[in-house]
Design a protein around this motif. Sequence first.
Motif, mmCIF file in Angstrom:
data_model
loop_
_atom_site.group_PDB
_atom_site.id
_atom_site.type_symbol
_atom_site.label_atom_id
_atom_site.label_comp_id
_atom_site.label_asym_id
_atom_site.label_seq_id
_atom_site.Cartn_x
_atom_site.Cartn_y
_atom_site.Cartn_z
ATOM 1 N N UNK A 79 4.378 -5.918 -5.517
ATOM 2 C CA UNK A 79 3.829 -7.225 -5.161
ATOM 3 C C UNK A 79 4.013 -7.412 -3.669
ATOM 4 N N UNK A 80 2.952 -7.789 -2.994
ATOM 5 C CA UNK A 80 3.007 -7.984 -1.545
ATOM 6 C C UNK A 80 2.267 -9.250 -1.157
ATOM 7 N N UNK A 81 2.777 -9.921 -0.126
ATOM 8 C CA UNK A 81 2.142 -11.106 0.446
ATOM 9 C C UNK A 81 1.898 -10.832 1.929
ATOM 10 N N UNK A 82 0.814 -11.334 2.474
ATOM 11 C CA UNK A 82 0.459 -11.200 3.895
ATOM 12 C C UNK A 82 -0.543 -10.061 4.070
ATOM 13 N N UNK A 83 -1.678 -10.387 4.654
ATOM 14 C CA UNK A 83 -2.797 -9.444 4.723
ATOM 15 C C UNK A 83 -2.468 -8.177 5.500
ATOM 16 N N UNK A 84 -1.688 -8.257 6.568
ATOM 17 C CA UNK A 84 -1.421 -7.055 7.359
ATOM 18 C C UNK A 84 -0.437 -6.134 6.624
ATOM 19 N N UNK A 85 0.499 -6.720 5.888
ATOM 20 C CA UNK A 85 1.401 -5.910 5.063
ATOM 21 C C UNK A 85 0.623 -5.254 3.924
ATOM 22 N N UNK A 86 -0.310 -6.003 3.373
ATOM 23 C CA UNK A 86 -1.144 -5.460 2.301
ATOM 24 C C UNK A 86 -2.003 -4.313 2.832
ATOM 25 N N UNK A 87 -2.561 -4.487 4.036
ATOM 26 C CA UNK A 87 -3.397 -3.432 4.625
ATOM 27 C C UNK A 87 -2.612 -2.142 4.797
ATOM 28 N N UNK A 88 -1.393 -2.245 5.291
ATOM 29 C CA UNK A 88 -0.561 -1.045 5.463
ATOM 30 C C UNK A 88 -0.266 -0.401 4.109
ATOM 31 N N UNK A 89 0.064 -1.217 3.135
ATOM 32 C CA UNK A 89 0.347 -0.693 1.790
ATOM 33 C C UNK A 89 -0.862 0.039 1.226
ATOM 34 N N UNK A 90 -2.039 -0.556 1.355
ATOM 35 C CA UNK A 90 -3.244 0.075 0.811
ATOM 36 C C UNK A 90 -3.540 1.394 1.512
ATOM 37 N N UNK A 91 -3.348 1.439 2.832
ATOM 38 C CA UNK A 91 -3.542 2.692 3.566
ATOM 39 C C UNK A 91 -2.603 3.777 3.060
ATOM 40 N N UNK A 92 -1.350 3.418 2.868
ATOM 41 C CA UNK A 92 -0.343 4.419 2.505
ATOM 42 C C UNK A 92 -0.417 4.822 1.040
ATOM 43 N N UNK A 93 -0.789 3.874 0.182
ATOM 44 C CA UNK A 93 -0.804 4.150 -1.259
ATOM 45 C C UNK A 93 -2.104 4.793 -1.699
ATOM 46 N N UNK A 94 -3.182 4.520 -0.963
ATOM 47 C CA UNK A 94 -4.497 5.075 -1.297
ATOM 48 C C UNK A 94 -5.042 5.815 -0.073
ATOM 49 N N UNK A 95 -4.405 6.941 0.270
ATOM 50 C CA UNK A 95 -4.759 7.652 1.508
ATOM 51 C C UNK A 95 -6.143 8.288 1.491
ATOM 52 N N UNK A 96 -6.769 8.341 0.308
ATOM 53 C CA UNK A 96 -8.117 8.897 0.236
ATOM 54 C C UNK A 96 -9.176 7.859 0.573
ATOM 55 N N UNK A 97 -8.746 6.648 0.927
ATOM 56 C CA UNK A 97 -9.679 5.596 1.348
ATOM 57 C C UNK A 97 -9.593 5.440 2.865
#
Length: 262
Positions: A85-103
């Motif tokens: 669970x994450x709050x804050x768009x920039x933290x979410x962006x980093x998480x998505x980059x790292x967790x879904x590196x094929x995107x």
Amino acid sequence: MATSETDVIILYDIPSTVPGNAWSANTWKTRFALNYKGIPYRTQWVEYPDIAPLLTSLGVSPNTPSTWTFPYTLPAIYDPRTRTVLMDSIKIARYLDETYPDTPAVLPSETRVLQHAFQPSLFSTVHEKLVPLVLAPCIEKLNPPSALYFRETREVLLGCKVEAISPPEKRAEQWAALEKGFSVLASWFEAAGDGRLLLSGGGPAGDASRVSHADISIAGILIWVRIILEEESEEWRRIESFDGGRWKRYLGFFEQWADISR
């Protein structure tokens, strides 16, 4: 990538009375990022008074208080695959980059420092100038529980009625300050000297392979204001005309990721 209802990311967003519900500049940042990356998700709508109880129940740590930041805010996401669970768009962006590196990455490591630094600059240059002009119209677009909460919390913060921050005698001055702010923002693009549409590059037509969180942040502000002021309004047309129509072209580029069906 699995797309079953139980596997997809939940995006927590704030509902409204506008078509499609989505309206907030900040939650649009994460919606744009998810759509751009092509990551399956579904939206769970949360009225303003229910945000803090929900995020507290999910174990989210509160924001550090500041003038315009409340302890619990949206966007937030829950990823059932990692139970994150994450709050804050920039933290979410980093998480998505790292967790879904094929995107496609929106916050690559080599740009993170500059992209973090960009956020307060964007706020003070443009977002803050918009607040007096759009705060009262925001309330009109919210459902009753959120409208009451929004009004009460903002009036405590402002120390006055929401409507009092933009009286008729000040609006011309406020619009002039906003136009100047957008011109400063435009000058950052122009400093590259290559006619780019996006901060991250891509020439006059933009480049769908080179979209940054900073670019998405600007798009979030623009779509928020278009929704609140309404697309056919004289005020929105005025913003579209700033800087030779740059912002109309800019938001037009992001329409391809403005899906609100989920």
